[in-house]
Motif scaffolding. Structure first.
Motif, short mmCIF file in Angstrom:
data_model
loop_
_atom_site.label_atom_id
_atom_site.label_comp_id
_atom_site.label_asym_id
_atom_site.label_seq_id
_atom_site.Cartn_x
_atom_site.Cartn_y
_atom_site.Cartn_z
N ALA A 186 41.84 40.63 40.32
CA ALA A 186 41.07 41.83 39.97
C ALA A 186 39.61 41.67 40.38
CB ALA A 186 41.18 42.13 38.47
N VAL A 187 39.40 41.14 41.60
CA VAL A 187 38.05 40.91 42.10
C VAL A 187 37.35 42.25 42.31
CG1 VAL A 187 36.67 39.96 43.98
CG2 VAL A 187 38.76 38.79 43.24
N THR A 188 36.16 42.38 41.79
CA THR A 188 35.38 43.60 41.93
C THR A 188 33.91 43.23 41.99
OG1 THR A 188 34.96 45.79 40.99
CG2 THR A 188 35.18 43.96 39.44
N ALA A 221 46.21 45.64 50.02
CA ALA A 221 46.94 44.80 49.06
C ALA A 221 47.98 43.95 49.76
CB ALA A 221 47.59 45.68 47.99
N GLN A 222 48.70 44.54 50.71
CA GLN A 222 49.69 43.79 51.47
C GLN A 222 49.04 42.65 52.25
OE1 GLN A 222 51.50 46.83 53.84
NE2 GLN A 222 52.84 47.57 52.20
N GLU A 223 47.89 42.94 52.87
CA GLU A 223 47.19 41.91 53.64
C GLU A 223 46.76 40.76 52.74
OE1 GLU A 223 43.96 43.89 55.52
OE2 GLU A 223 45.22 45.00 56.93
N GLU A 224 46.22 41.09 51.57
CA GLU A 224 45.80 40.04 50.63
C GLU A 224 46.99 39.23 50.15
OE1 GLU A 224 41.82 42.05 48.59
OE2 GLU A 224 43.74 42.10 47.52
N ALA A 225 48.08 39.89 49.85
CA ALA A 225 49.27 39.20 49.35
C ALA A 225 49.81 38.22 50.39
CB ALA A 225 50.34 40.21 48.97
N ILE A 226 49.89 38.65 51.63
CA ILE A 226 50.40 37.79 52.70
C ILE A 226 49.45 36.61 52.92
CG2 ILE A 226 50.88 37.66 55.17
CD1 ILE A 226 51.84 40.60 54.96
N ALA A 227 48.15 36.88 52.92
CA ALA A 227 47.17 35.81 53.12
C ALA A 227 47.25 34.77 52.01
CB ALA A 227 45.76 36.40 53.20
N LEU A 254 42.97 38.25 44.81
CA LEU A 254 43.46 39.63 44.79
C LEU A 254 42.36 40.54 44.27
CD1 LEU A 254 47.04 39.13 43.26
CD2 LEU A 254 46.34 39.02 45.66
N SER A 255 42.02 41.55 45.05
CA SER A 255 40.99 42.51 44.62
C SER A 255 41.55 43.43 43.54
CB SER A 255 40.52 43.35 45.82
OG SER A 255 39.96 42.52 46.82
N GLN A 256 40.65 44.16 42.90
CA GLN A 256 41.09 45.12 41.88
C GLN A 256 41.60 46.38 42.58
OE1 GLN A 256 38.13 46.19 39.00
NE2 GLN A 256 39.64 46.86 37.52
N ALA A 298 56.35 22.09 38.74
CA ALA A 298 55.86 22.81 39.91
C ALA A 298 55.26 21.90 40.98
CB ALA A 298 54.82 23.85 39.48
N ASP A 299 55.27 22.40 42.22
CA ASP A 299 54.52 21.78 43.31
C ASP A 299 53.09 22.29 43.30
OD1 ASP A 299 56.81 20.44 44.69
OD2 ASP A 299 57.49 22.51 44.92
N THR A 300 52.92 23.55 42.91
CA THR A 300 51.60 24.18 42.86
C THR A 300 51.43 24.88 41.52
OG1 THR A 300 51.57 24.54 45.25
CG2 THR A 300 50.08 25.88 43.94
N VAL A 301 50.28 24.66 40.89
CA VAL A 301 49.97 25.29 39.61
C VAL A 301 48.76 26.19 39.81
CG1 VAL A 301 49.28 24.92 37.21
CG2 VAL A 301 50.86 23.30 38.33
N LEU A 302 48.92 27.48 39.53
CA LEU A 302 47.85 28.45 39.71
C LEU A 302 47.36 28.96 38.36
CD1 LEU A 302 49.33 30.61 42.62
CD2 LEU A 302 47.80 28.64 42.79
N VAL A 303 46.05 28.97 38.20
CA VAL A 303 45.43 29.54 37.00
C VAL A 303 44.62 30.75 37.44
CG1 VAL A 303 43.87 29.17 35.07
CG2 VAL A 303 45.30 27.29 35.88
N PRO A 304 45.09 31.96 37.12
CA PRO A 304 44.34 33.16 37.53
C PRO A 304 43.07 33.31 36.71
CG PRO A 304 46.22 33.76 36.18
CD PRO A 304 46.33 32.29 36.40
N VAL A 305 42.04 33.83 37.35
CA VAL A 305 40.78 34.03 36.65
C VAL A 305 40.13 35.31 37.14
CG1 VAL A 305 39.58 32.54 38.32
CG2 VAL A 305 38.50 33.04 36.14
N ARG A 306 39.71 36.13 36.19
CA ARG A 306 38.94 37.32 36.53
C ARG A 306 37.46 36.97 36.38
NH1 ARG A 306 42.89 41.55 33.31
NH2 ARG A 306 44.38 41.77 35.00
N PHE A 307 36.61 37.69 37.13
CA PHE A 307 35.21 37.31 37.13
C PHE A 307 34.49 37.89 35.91
CE2 PHE A 307 36.05 35.48 41.09
CZ PHE A 307 34.98 34.64 41.38
N SER A 308 34.86 37.30 34.78
CA SER A 308 34.16 37.58 33.53
C SER A 308 34.04 36.24 32.80
CB SER A 308 34.95 38.57 32.66
OG SER A 308 36.08 37.94 32.09
N PRO A 309 33.01 36.08 32.00
CA PRO A 309 32.83 34.80 31.29
C PRO A 309 34.03 34.41 30.44
CG PRO A 309 30.81 36.08 31.21
CD PRO A 309 31.85 36.97 31.81
#
Length: 258
Positions: free
Chosen positions: A163-165, A221-227, A191-193, A122-133
């Motif tokens: 799933a930002v909340t 959701a569309q706005e967040e996805a495009i951003a 990305l928000s929840q 990959a050129d970019t590696v993304l690790v998703p994280v939810r705001f929980s320990p």
């Protein structure tokens, strides 16, 4: 069977990168503990397809949720979904996407071999994280696994909040402190929840083809996805960006000349 040598792996990576100057990036998404990996991969692919770009969406996760999504009605013609059962096949699929000048998005899932292979290609590696320990611990462990002794200056590594909340500030601070222990970038956009992100897995299609009744919170959701896709340079090839910068420079020169 002998594993490929480091020299062979290096040559393979160079071969994959040949001609990328005019191509869209290769993005690998994954975590040892799912933090919205598949949703993030589909959201990025959906934003690119809505912008008129071809997408190779590779499902390397054991649950095959993207394959199941592709069997529903409404899959955009610009998104091709390919299943990758074994890491050894991933390189050829990525190369196929590069040859087609498509945005390549890999859902590397949670298995270590697929995560490692996706990161290497990959050129970019993304690790998703939810705001929980627990999610933060898993994200940090994933990042450490993928970058330990193998961090490339040419590969962008980043955490992406999903799933930002609203959560108690004490937990938020604990999560942020844990992620701050890693040198890896944290993207300012996440990305928000929202139910809209999960709707495509139920109804088919994407957040850009469904309606508000099917996908509540659709416009946000569309706005967040495009951003997010814009932040990752997923909506414009390197060649197009160079042309845009050149045009801007010419415009500035003309204004000064006048």
């Amino acid at each position: 069977m002998a594993l490929p040598s480091s020299t062979t792996r290096s040559f393979a990576s160079r071969r994959l990168r040949r001609g990328r100057e005019a191509n869209l990036p290769v993005i690998s998404v994954g975590s040892v503990k799912s933090g919205g990996t598949t949703t993030l991969a589909l959201t990025l692919a959906s934003a690119a397809a809505a912008a008129g770009l071809p997408v190779m969406l590779i499902d390397g996760a054991p649950d095959k949720d993207l394959v199941a999504w592709s069997n529903k009605i409404g899959q955009p013609a610009r998104i091709e979904v390919a299943y990758c059962e074994k890491p050894v096949r991933l390189e050829s699929l990525v190369q196929e996407g590069i040859d087609r000048r498509a945005l390549v998005v890999i859902d590397a899932g949670r298995t270590l071999d697929m995560l490692r292979t996706g990161a290497r290609l990959a050129d970019t590696v993304l690790v998703p994280v939810r705001f929980s320990p627990l999610s933060a611990f898993a994200a940090a462990a994933t990042d450490q696994f993928l970058t330990s002794g193998n961090r490339s200056n040419s590969t962008r590594h980043a955490f992406v909040a999903t799933a930002v909340t609203q959560i108690p500030s004490r937990i938020a601070r604990a999560v942020e402190m844990h992620l701050d222990s890693r040198p890896t970038e944290r993207l300012p956009i996440g990305l928000s929840q929202r139910a809209a992100y999960e709707a495509p897995f139920m109804y088919g299609g994407t957040i850009f083809t469904l309606d508000e009744e099917e996908a509540p919170g659709l416009l946000k959701a569309q706005e967040e996805a495009i951003a997010l896709a814009t932040e990752l340079d997923a909506l414009q090839s390197a060649g197009a960006k160079l042309a845009q910068r050149t045009a801007q420079a010419v415009s500035i020169d003309r204004r000064f000349a006048a």
